[in-house]
Design a protein around this motif. Sequence first.
Motif, PDB file in Angstrom:
ATOM      1  N   GLY A 165      53.389  36.734  51.638  1.00  0.00           N
ATOM      2  CA  GLY A 165      52.226  35.915  51.314  1.00  0.00           C
ATOM      3  C   GLY A 165      50.959  36.714  51.505  1.00  0.00           C
ATOM      4  N   GLY A 166      50.058  36.651  50.520  1.00  0.00           N
ATOM      5  CA  GLY A 166      48.811  37.393  50.586  1.00  0.00           C
ATOM      6  C   GLY A 166      47.681  36.559  51.153  1.00  0.00           C
ATOM      7  N   ILE A 167      46.880  37.158  52.038  1.00  0.00           N
ATOM      8  CA  ILE A 167      45.734  36.470  52.626  1.00  0.00           C
ATOM      9  C   ILE A 167      44.572  36.531  51.646  1.00  0.00           C
ATOM     10  N   CYS A 168      44.060  35.370  51.273  1.00  0.00           N
ATOM     11  CA  CYS A 168      42.980  35.232  50.297  1.00  0.00           C
ATOM     12  C   CYS A 168      41.652  34.992  51.012  1.00  0.00           C
ATOM     13  N   PRO A 225      40.295  43.070  46.843  1.00  0.00           N
ATOM     14  CA  PRO A 225      41.536  42.875  46.087  1.00  0.00           C
ATOM     15  C   PRO A 225      41.314  42.331  44.680  1.00  0.00           C
ATOM     16  N   ILE A 226      40.449  41.321  44.528  1.00  0.00           N
ATOM     17  CA  ILE A 226      40.216  40.757  43.203  1.00  0.00           C
ATOM     18  C   ILE A 226      39.512  41.775  42.304  1.00  0.00           C
ATOM     19  N   GLY A 227      38.539  42.503  42.844  1.00  0.00           N
ATOM     20  CA  GLY A 227      37.862  43.512  42.054  1.00  0.00           C
ATOM     21  C   GLY A 227      38.808  44.599  41.584  1.00  0.00           C
ATOM     22  N   CYS A 228      39.680  45.075  42.473  1.00  0.00           N
ATOM     23  CA  CYS A 228      40.641  46.103  42.081  1.00  0.00           C
ATOM     24  C   CYS A 228      41.635  45.575  41.050  1.00  0.00           C
ATOM     25  N   LEU A 229      42.042  44.320  41.186  1.00  0.00           N
ATOM     26  CA  LEU A 229      42.926  43.723  40.182  1.00  0.00           C
ATOM     27  C   LEU A 229      42.198  43.510  38.865  1.00  0.00           C
ATOM     28  N   SER A 232      36.029  47.135  54.914  1.00  0.00           N
ATOM     29  CA  SER A 232      35.807  48.577  55.002  1.00  0.00           C
ATOM     30  C   SER A 232      37.107  49.342  55.217  1.00  0.00           C
ATOM     31  N   ARG A 233      38.172  48.616  55.660  1.00  0.00           N
ATOM     32  CA  ARG A 233      39.428  49.318  55.945  1.00  0.00           C
ATOM     33  C   ARG A 233      40.652  48.702  55.296  1.00  0.00           C
ATOM     34  N   SER A 234      40.492  47.579  54.609  1.00  0.00           N
ATOM     35  CA  SER A 234      41.663  46.937  54.007  1.00  0.00           C
ATOM     36  C   SER A 234      41.362  46.509  52.585  1.00  0.00           C
ATOM     37  N   CYS A 235      42.413  46.405  51.800  1.00  0.00           N
ATOM     38  CA  CYS A 235      42.311  45.753  50.491  1.00  0.00           C
ATOM     39  C   CYS A 235      43.137  44.463  50.597  1.00  0.00           C
ATOM     40  N   LYS A 236      44.318  44.405  50.015  1.00  0.00           N
ATOM     41  CA  LYS A 236      45.128  43.195  50.157  1.00  0.00           C
ATOM     42  C   LYS A 236      46.012  43.306  51.392  1.00  0.00           C
ATOM     43  N   VAL A 237      45.973  42.264  52.221  1.00  0.00           N
ATOM     44  CA  VAL A 237      46.789  42.176  53.422  1.00  0.00           C
ATOM     45  C   VAL A 237      47.862  41.122  53.200  1.00  0.00           C
ATOM     46  N   LEU A 238      49.111  41.488  53.457  1.00  0.00           N
ATOM     47  CA  LEU A 238      50.246  40.590  53.271  1.00  0.00           C
ATOM     48  C   LEU A 238      50.867  40.203  54.600  1.00  0.00           C
ATOM     49  N   GLY A 286      49.403  50.026  45.254  1.00  0.00           N
ATOM     50  CA  GLY A 286      48.396  50.599  46.141  1.00  0.00           C
ATOM     51  C   GLY A 286      47.352  49.618  46.612  1.00  0.00           C
ATOM     52  N   ILE A 287      47.277  48.442  45.982  1.00  0.00           N
ATOM     53  CA  ILE A 287      46.313  47.432  46.421  1.00  0.00           C
ATOM     54  C   ILE A 287      46.718  46.839  47.766  1.00  0.00           C
ATOM     55  N   VAL A 288      48.008  46.841  48.057  1.00  0.00           N
ATOM     56  CA  VAL A 288      48.491  46.348  49.358  1.00  0.00           C
ATOM     57  C   VAL A 288      48.306  47.460  50.385  1.00  0.00           C
ATOM     58  N   THR A 289      47.400  47.257  51.320  1.00  0.00           N
ATOM     59  CA  THR A 289      47.111  48.278  52.327  1.00  0.00           C
ATOM     60  C   THR A 289      47.682  47.957  53.699  1.00  0.00           C
ATOM     61  N   HIS A 290      47.967  46.683  53.982  1.00  0.00           N
ATOM     62  CA  HIS A 290      48.461  46.292  55.301  1.00  0.00           C
ATOM     63  C   HIS A 290      49.507  45.185  55.149  1.00  0.00           C
ATOM     64  N   VAL A 291      50.548  45.235  55.990  1.00  0.00           N
ATOM     65  CA  VAL A 291      51.574  44.194  56.035  1.00  0.00           C
ATOM     66  C   VAL A 291      51.828  43.858  57.498  1.00  0.00           C
TER      67      VAL A 291
END
Length: 340
Positions: free
Chosen positions: A34-37, A180-184, A329-335, A307-312
């Motif tokens: 699940g992705g944090i929005c 995340p939305i901008g990169c997508l 500053s340090r994360s993009c999409k966090v799952l 590559g958009i997923v940076t942390h799990v």
Amino acid sequence: MRAIVSAGARDLQVMEHPEPQPAADEVTVRVEFGGICGSDLHYHAHGANGAALIREPLTLGHEIAGVVESAGPGVAGDLVGRRVVVHPATPCPPAGCVDGKGFNRLPSGRYLGSAAHFPHAQGAFADRIAVRVDQLRFVDDSVPARRAALAEPLAVALHAVRQAGGDFRGREVLISGAGPIGCLAVAGARRAGARSITVSDLHQAPLDVARSVGADAALLLGSDQVPAAAFDVVIEASGAPAALNAAIKAVRDGGMVVQLGILPPGPNPIDLGQLITREVTLRGSQRFDVELDAAVELLAAAPELDGIVTHVFAPEKAAEAFEAAADSSRSCKVLLDFSA
């Protein structure tokens, strides 16, 4: 089973909930990721997302990928075992629908993990959820579950591209904000045929992600200058009021600005004079309508989006996951990984 629940501002808990039982038109989905929005972050930080105020404990989350585990009475048993993502809206558009009816603007619609109505629409950050069969979108086995969890935010980005006309062939595009939305949105603009895609952001790390998924140029705000009147389309994905005015300055005469990032509630200062004298079109973009099917299709053809997923994080580390997701500053999409 585990569920990640917000009872108000800064009150995030991992709770034990009963297993869901699917109704006659439902299936149970075993959630894998699940992705944090941004809306989840607002509920956690403020106990509200815009005007939607948490009035009862709310299971968060609406960006999920998983596997159908069981079917309700009368539902075809061959759905069990299918890999899926879930359309968070009810009512939601039928799979394969291409003639948008504005489902994202239906006032009666409910959205997973939303406090807009009472009782709230409980969300999907849980080991299992029960959803209607028509909310399912089937995922090709070649798509890893981590990438599949990007389907919902990718649909949001594709809707913004559609709001800008959908055909970017020969156009120069600026995307303001490399979250995340901008990169997508980079992937969406590329799919729409953009001649060049520039991304701007306050931080270098998200710009590096934007480059990795297909941006042609990256502008670090504060160091690099965004050229004036240089872009045919600007997609403003940061949600900062100042960024909207910067977007209006950056678009060419007769061009279009799509406001995708959620602006703060209440009046926001906008240079309307430029809209008039330069005949700039400003459009809003709210969630998505029928673009989830296109998002699932694009994910199968775009492994670079991994590559958009940076942390799990494990669900038990939810507080740490939300802290990481809030630090652009340090994360993009966090799952959140519910598969373990």
